[in-house]
Write a protein that holds these residues in place. Sequence first.
Motif, PDB file in Angstrom:
ATOM      1  N   GLN A  98      -6.409  36.547   1.947  1.00 49.43           N
ATOM      2  CA  GLN A  98      -5.055  37.083   2.127  1.00 49.43           C
ATOM      3  C   GLN A  98      -4.231  36.200   3.074  1.00 49.43           C
ATOM      4  OE1 GLN A  98      -6.034  41.627   2.634  1.00 49.43           O
ATOM      5  NE2 GLN A  98      -3.895  41.391   2.008  1.00 49.43           N
ATOM      6  N   LYS A  99      -4.859  35.715   4.129  1.00 49.99           N
ATOM      7  CA  LYS A  99      -4.151  34.848   5.071  1.00 49.99           C
ATOM      8  C   LYS A  99      -3.727  33.544   4.397  1.00 49.99           C
ATOM      9  CE  LYS A  99      -6.300  36.688   9.252  1.00 49.99           C
ATOM     10  NZ  LYS A  99      -7.237  36.428  10.374  1.00 49.99           N
ATOM     11  N   GLU A 100      -4.590  33.014   3.552  1.00 48.58           N
ATOM     12  CA  GLU A 100      -4.257  31.796   2.805  1.00 48.58           C
ATOM     13  C   GLU A 100      -3.064  32.040   1.883  1.00 48.58           C
ATOM     14  OE1 GLU A 100      -7.657  30.452   0.655  1.00 48.58           O
ATOM     15  OE2 GLU A 100      -8.895  30.185   2.453  1.00 48.58           O
ATOM     16  N   ILE A 101      -3.085  33.178   1.198  1.00 43.50           N
ATOM     17  CA  ILE A 101      -1.998  33.532   0.282  1.00 43.50           C
ATOM     18  C   ILE A 101      -0.701  33.740   1.061  1.00 43.50           C
ATOM     19  CG2 ILE A 101      -1.150  35.323  -1.297  1.00 43.50           C
ATOM     20  CD1 ILE A 101      -4.132  35.722  -2.107  1.00 43.50           C
ATOM     21  N   LEU A 102      -0.800  34.398   2.224  1.00 39.14           N
ATOM     22  CA  LEU A 102       0.379  34.638   3.057  1.00 39.14           C
ATOM     23  C   LEU A 102       1.026  33.324   3.479  1.00 39.14           C
ATOM     24  CD1 LEU A 102       2.241  36.492   4.704  1.00 39.14           C
ATOM     25  CD2 LEU A 102       0.560  36.381   6.567  1.00 39.14           C
ATOM     26  N   ILE A 103       0.222  32.389   3.965  1.00 34.17           N
ATOM     27  CA  ILE A 103       0.748  31.091   4.400  1.00 34.17           C
ATOM     28  C   ILE A 103       1.379  30.347   3.227  1.00 34.17           C
ATOM     29  CG2 ILE A 103       0.096  28.811   5.266  1.00 34.17           C
ATOM     30  CD1 ILE A 103      -1.993  30.240   7.023  1.00 34.17           C
ATOM     31  N   LYS A 104       0.686  30.340   2.096  1.00 35.84           N
ATOM     32  CA  LYS A 104       1.193  29.652   0.908  1.00 35.84           C
ATOM     33  C   LYS A 104       2.549  30.227   0.476  1.00 35.84           C
ATOM     34  CE  LYS A 104       0.042  28.844  -3.994  1.00 35.84           C
ATOM     35  NZ  LYS A 104       1.173  29.656  -4.542  1.00 35.84           N
ATOM     36  N   ASN A 105       2.631  31.551   0.393  1.00 35.43           N
ATOM     37  CA  ASN A 105       3.861  32.197  -0.051  1.00 35.43           C
ATOM     38  C   ASN A 105       5.002  32.043   0.957  1.00 35.43           C
ATOM     39  OD1 ASN A 105       2.815  32.982  -2.491  1.00 35.43           O
ATOM     40  ND2 ASN A 105       2.284  35.053  -1.838  1.00 35.43           N
ATOM     41  N   LEU A 106       4.662  32.128   2.248  1.00 36.13           N
ATOM     42  CA  LEU A 106       5.690  31.958   3.268  1.00 36.13           C
ATOM     43  C   LEU A 106       6.244  30.530   3.270  1.00 36.13           C
ATOM     44  CD1 LEU A 106       4.351  33.989   6.333  1.00 36.13           C
ATOM     45  CD2 LEU A 106       6.275  34.562   4.844  1.00 36.13           C
ATOM     46  N   LYS A 107       5.371  29.554   3.068  1.00 32.52           N
ATOM     47  CA  LYS A 107       5.836  28.164   2.984  1.00 32.52           C
ATOM     48  C   LYS A 107       6.832  28.005   1.837  1.00 32.52           C
ATOM     49  CE  LYS A 107       1.983  25.613   5.067  1.00 32.52           C
ATOM     50  NZ  LYS A 107       0.844  24.685   4.809  1.00 32.52           N
ATOM     51  N   GLU A 108       6.501  28.622   0.711  1.00 36.12           N
ATOM     52  CA  GLU A 108       7.381  28.539  -0.447  1.00 36.12           C
ATOM     53  C   GLU A 108       8.720  29.226  -0.168  1.00 36.12           C
ATOM     54  OE1 GLU A 108       7.264  29.626  -5.241  1.00 36.12           O
ATOM     55  OE2 GLU A 108       5.390  29.325  -4.129  1.00 36.12           O
ATOM     56  N   LEU A 109       8.666  30.380   0.491  1.00 35.35           N
ATOM     57  CA  LEU A 109       9.897  31.097   0.818  1.00 35.35           C
ATOM     58  C   LEU A 109      10.755  30.345   1.826  1.00 35.35           C
ATOM     59  CD1 LEU A 109       8.799  34.847   1.081  1.00 35.35           C
ATOM     60  CD2 LEU A 109      10.075  33.738  -0.753  1.00 35.35           C
ATOM     61  N   VAL A 110      10.109  29.765   2.838  1.00 35.73           N
ATOM     62  CA  VAL A 110      10.833  29.001   3.859  1.00 35.73           C
ATOM     63  C   VAL A 110      11.575  27.829   3.223  1.00 35.73           C
ATOM     64  CG1 VAL A 110      10.558  27.464   5.861  1.00 35.73           C
ATOM     65  CG2 VAL A 110       9.405  29.684   5.818  1.00 35.73           C
ATOM     66  N   ASN A 111      10.889  27.100   2.348  1.00 34.52           N
ATOM     67  CA  ASN A 111      11.514  25.954   1.668  1.00 34.52           C
ATOM     68  C   ASN A 111      12.646  26.393   0.749  1.00 34.52           C
ATOM     69  OD1 ASN A 111       9.818  24.082   2.908  1.00 34.52           O
ATOM     70  ND2 ASN A 111       8.252  24.254   1.321  1.00 34.52           N
ATOM     71  N   PHE A 112      12.424  27.511   0.056  1.00 32.22           N
ATOM     72  CA  PHE A 112      13.437  28.052  -0.859  1.00 32.22           C
ATOM     73  C   PHE A 112      14.679  28.494  -0.077  1.00 32.22           C
ATOM     74  CE2 PHE A 112      15.305  31.558  -3.361  1.00 32.22           C
ATOM     75  CZ  PHE A 112      15.444  30.939  -4.599  1.00 32.22           C
ATOM     76  N   ALA A 113      14.446  29.201   1.049  1.00 28.33           N
ATOM     77  CA  ALA A 113      15.547  29.723   1.855  1.00 28.33           C
ATOM     78  C   ALA A 113      16.294  28.614   2.599  1.00 28.33           C
ATOM     79  CB  ALA A 113      15.008  30.746   2.858  1.00 28.33           C
ATOM     80  N   LYS A 114      15.559  27.620   3.036  1.00 26.20           N
ATOM     81  CA  LYS A 114      16.161  26.515   3.794  1.00 26.20           C
ATOM     82  C   LYS A 114      17.253  25.824   2.989  1.00 26.20           C
ATOM     83  CE  LYS A 114      14.919  22.422   6.492  1.00 26.20           C
ATOM     84  NZ  LYS A 114      13.797  21.510   6.892  1.00 26.20           N
ATOM     85  N   LYS A 115      17.039  25.676   1.688  1.00 29.12           N
ATOM     86  CA  LYS A 115      18.026  25.030   0.816  1.00 29.12           C
ATOM     87  C   LYS A 115      19.332  25.828   0.751  1.00 29.12           C
ATOM     88  CE  LYS A 115      14.441  22.944  -2.084  1.00 29.12           C
ATOM     89  NZ  LYS A 115      13.768  22.968  -3.407  1.00 29.12           N
ATOM     90  N   LEU A 116      19.235  27.119   1.068  1.00 31.65           N
ATOM     91  CA  LEU A 116      20.406  27.991   1.040  1.00 31.65           C
ATOM     92  C   LEU A 116      20.945  28.270   2.442  1.00 31.65           C
ATOM     93  CD1 LEU A 116      19.228  30.567  -1.665  1.00 31.65           C
ATOM     94  CD2 LEU A 116      20.675  28.562  -1.975  1.00 31.65           C
ATOM     95  N   GLY A 117      20.383  27.574   3.431  1.00 30.39           N
ATOM     96  CA  GLY A 117      20.852  27.740   4.805  1.00 30.39           C
ATOM     97  C   GLY A 117      20.403  29.031   5.458  1.00 30.39           C
ATOM     98  N   ILE A 118      19.240  29.539   5.033  1.00 30.44           N
ATOM     99  CA  ILE A 118      18.728  30.810   5.540  1.00 30.44           C
ATOM    100  C   ILE A 118      17.381  30.597   6.235  1.00 30.44           C
ATOM    101  CG2 ILE A 118      17.894  33.113   4.875  1.00 30.44           C
ATOM    102  CD1 ILE A 118      19.906  32.951   2.524  1.00 30.44           C
ATOM    103  N   GLU A 119      17.189  31.302   7.350  1.00 25.41           N
ATOM    104  CA  GLU A 119      15.946  31.198   8.128  1.00 25.41           C
ATOM    105  C   GLU A 119      15.056  32.406   7.866  1.00 25.41           C
ATOM    106  OE1 GLU A 119      15.961  30.034  12.516  1.00 25.41           O
ATOM    107  OE2 GLU A 119      15.496  32.185  12.631  1.00 25.41           O
ATOM    108  N   ILE A 120      13.777  32.150   7.624  1.00 18.49           N
ATOM    109  CA  ILE A 120      12.798  33.224   7.423  1.00 18.49           C
ATOM    110  C   ILE A 120      12.124  33.550   8.752  1.00 18.49           C
ATOM    111  CG2 ILE A 120      10.678  33.923   6.241  1.00 18.49           C
ATOM    112  CD1 ILE A 120      13.034  33.704   4.362  1.00 18.49           C
ATOM    113  N   ASN A 121      12.048  34.847   9.057  1.00 17.38           N
ATOM    114  CA  ASN A 121      11.400  35.324  10.289  1.00 17.38           C
ATOM    115  C   ASN A 121      10.237  36.251   9.947  1.00 17.38           C
ATOM    116  OD1 ASN A 121      14.581  35.822  12.018  1.00 17.38           O
ATOM    117  ND2 ASN A 121      13.461  33.955  11.605  1.00 17.38           N
ATOM    118  N   LEU A 122       9.101  36.048  10.601  1.00 19.11           N
ATOM    119  CA  LEU A 122       7.919  36.889  10.392  1.00 19.11           C
ATOM    120  C   LEU A 122       7.814  37.906  11.517  1.00 19.11           C
ATOM    121  CD1 LEU A 122       5.323  37.438   8.732  1.00 19.11           C
ATOM    122  CD2 LEU A 122       4.169  35.731  10.152  1.00 19.11           C
TER     123      LEU A 122
END
Length: 239
Positions: A98-122
């Motif tokens: 689950q931790k591996e999946i969380l990191i993988k998915n969060l990395k994808e979300l961070v990169n996706f959001a960054k392109k739109l000028g948005i910051e992801i917070n955990l």
Amino acid sequence: AIENKFDYFEIGGIDSELNLNSKAIQEIKKISKRANINLRLHLPYFLPISSSIPEISKGALKFAKKEIILAKKLGVKWITIHSGRVEVRWAKEIISKQKEILIKNLKELVNFAKKLGIEINLENSWQEAICIKANEILKIVKSIPGIKIVLDVGHANVAGLDPIKYFERVRKYLSAIHIHDNQGEFDEHAPIGKGNIKFEELIKKCKKLKFYGPFIIETFPKENLLKSKNTFFRIWNKT
């Protein structure tokens, strides 16, 4: 928020699931910009972003991306997400997965959001979650460039942790603090002063470490929100 002079407004997980038409989205964006209110978006705390079942975690990832796109349309710059629940407490291999999946998915979300000028917070959780303790959330955040932390002092307290020490540990990666109170037994979201969190000590520490917000008050209903705001400023001004 405008009437009571708030600087930030966080759209909650349930609110964000509403199907807003383009006219409503533009109106929200226009009003918040005119009133100089910073919008934040909080994804549903129960979003299973770290599920070990691929179909579930992929679905959660798809939903989160949809919300990021909505955030961009609304003019939101910060999105808060929880780590998800531990599925099998006694199975270390599943928790590790689950931790591996969380990191993988969060990395994808961070990169996706960054392109739109948005910051992801955990955000730290408190019950049966992947990220409860400071060392757990720091381990995740340190492995993902660009992500930051939302410290929920109520969650830390009900998890049996010291909110002030928690703040010290995560200060370097902190984006915002969620404010509400409880007696350390369950997640009450009570007004400031109605629990046992030492807000005077917390505010002193915030000032000492030069953290000046944002502080997002998460007390319900509206009357408690305004009471907590007044109490917070009274403590802030005398500390």
